[in-house]
Write a protein that holds these residues in place. Structure first.
Motif, short mmCIF file in Angstrom:
data_model
loop_
_atom_site.label_atom_id
_atom_site.label_comp_id
_atom_site.label_asym_id
_atom_site.label_seq_id
_atom_site.Cartn_x
_atom_site.Cartn_y
_atom_site.Cartn_z
N SER A 1 1.08 -1.28 -0.45
CA SER A 1 -0.03 0.32 0.15
C SER A 1 0.92 1.34 -0.09
O SER A 1 0.54 2.52 0.17
N GLY A 2 2.51 1.16 0.40
CA GLY A 2 3.16 2.41 0.94
C GLY A 2 3.04 3.00 1.60
O GLY A 2 3.52 4.23 1.54
N ASN A 3 2.11 2.30 2.61
CA ASN A 3 2.15 3.31 4.06
C ASN A 3 3.47 3.49 5.22
O ASN A 3 3.55 2.42 5.14
N ALA A 4 3.76 4.56 4.73
CA ALA A 4 5.46 4.88 5.41
C ALA A 4 5.39 4.41 6.58
O ALA A 4 6.29 4.06 6.98
N ASP A 5 4.15 4.49 7.28
CA ASP A 5 3.81 4.31 9.25
C ASP A 5 3.98 3.27 9.29
O ASP A 5 4.27 2.85 10.46
N ARG A 6 4.17 1.86 8.25
CA ARG A 6 4.25 0.54 8.72
C ARG A 6 5.28 0.20 7.85
O ARG A 6 5.71 -1.37 8.13
N THR A 7 6.43 0.98 7.46
CA THR A 7 7.00 0.44 6.73
C THR A 7 8.46 0.07 8.11
O THR A 7 8.85 0.76 8.80
N ARG A 8 9.68 -0.83 7.96
CA ARG A 8 10.59 -1.37 8.82
C ARG A 8 11.80 -1.03 7.87
O ARG A 8 12.53 -1.52 7.17
N CYS A 9 12.74 -0.66 8.75
CA CYS A 9 14.23 -0.77 8.61
C CYS A 9 14.84 -2.36 9.08
O CYS A 9 15.29 -2.08 10.42
N VAL A 10 15.50 -2.65 7.65
CA VAL A 10 16.62 -4.13 9.05
C VAL A 10 18.09 -3.82 8.33
O VAL A 10 17.84 -3.88 6.40
N ALA A 11 18.93 -4.05 8.64
CA ALA A 11 20.38 -3.50 8.46
C ALA A 11 20.63 -4.34 9.27
O ALA A 11 21.27 -5.23 10.12
N VAL A 12 22.45 -4.60 8.29
CA VAL A 12 23.68 -5.37 8.69
C VAL A 12 24.66 -4.04 8.35
O VAL A 12 24.63 -3.74 7.81
N SER A 13 25.44 -4.15 10.23
CA SER A 13 26.76 -3.46 9.77
C SER A 13 27.38 -3.71 9.70
O SER A 13 27.82 -5.14 10.00
N LEU A 14 28.75 -3.66 9.44
CA LEU A 14 29.85 -4.15 8.74
C LEU A 14 30.39 -5.12 10.10
O LEU A 14 31.10 -6.12 9.25
N ASN A 15 29.86 -5.18 11.15
CA ASN A 15 30.52 -5.85 12.76
C ASN A 15 29.24 -7.45 12.25
O ASN A 15 29.76 -8.11 12.85
N GLY A 16 28.83 -6.86 11.83
CA GLY A 16 27.94 -8.26 11.34
C GLY A 16 26.49 -8.70 12.15
O GLY A 16 25.47 -8.65 11.98
N LYS A 17 26.24 -7.70 12.90
CA LYS A 17 25.32 -7.69 13.71
C LYS A 17 23.99 -6.69 13.16
O LYS A 17 23.57 -5.83 12.30
N PRO A 18 22.90 -7.80 13.12
CA PRO A 18 21.64 -6.94 12.38
C PRO A 18 20.22 -6.18 13.19
O PRO A 18 20.64 -6.95 14.11
N SER A 19 20.04 -5.58 13.23
CA SER A 19 19.09 -4.60 13.89
C SER A 19 18.03 -4.23 12.84
O SER A 19 17.80 -4.41 11.85
#
Length: 155
Positions: free
Chosen positions: A131-149
């Motif tokens: 739907s494109g609703n930005a209020d429900r968007t999530r970000c999954v990030a992986v840093s160079l040290n390898g830890k996902p968040s």
């Protein structure tokens, strides 16, 4: 004075008019609640997709350290929306299928963990509803040290 005892042969129950009024009120309340319920379903769908991705990333990191070798997380043919695989060498450890109702985007087509559990490159995934609703968007990030968040909102 009001009689509390029903007379023999008297009918008890609802009339058709009472039933129709009750159904009309129930229909009105259901139509008011439906949009809020759809939003809840969409939010949970995004959260579930982000958690599936986090699980695959954590598996890749764990297996890289356990096996003392590189483990790759790569998008399926056609993009991240079509799923992804976690593989070591030519062996697939986990294969995730397509995500329904979700747009999953990243700047890379794949990334790897080395034997120390560090990522070969930092990567961010945007998990958003169709739907494109930005209020429900999530970000999954992986840093160079390898830890996902995983965080609420865009990357």
């Amino acid at each position: 004075m009001l009689e509390l005892i029903a007379k023999p042969g008297a009918q008890r129950g609802f009339t058709l008019l009472e039933l129709m009024v009750t159904l009309a009120i129930a229909a009105i309340l259901a139509s008011i609640a439906a949009p809020a319920f759809n939003g809840l379903i969409e939010s949970q769908r995004v959260r579930s997709a982000a958690n599936d991705l986090m699980g695959s990333i954590s598996l890749a990191r764990s297996e890289a350290v356990t096996r003392n070798t590189s483990v790759t997380v790569a998008q399926a043919s056609g993009g991240w929306n079509n799923g992804w695989t976690v593989s070591v060498g030519g062996t697939d450890l986990r294969v995730e299928g397509a995500l329904n109702g979700i747009n999953l985007t990243a700047g890379l087509t794949s990334f790897s963990y080395n034997s120390s559990g560090r990522a070969t490159s930092a990567v961010s995934f945007t998990v958003a509803p169709d739907s494109g609703n930005a209020d429900r968007t999530r970000c999954v990030a992986v840093s160079l040290n390898g830890k996902p968040s995983s965080n609420k909102g865009a990357c």
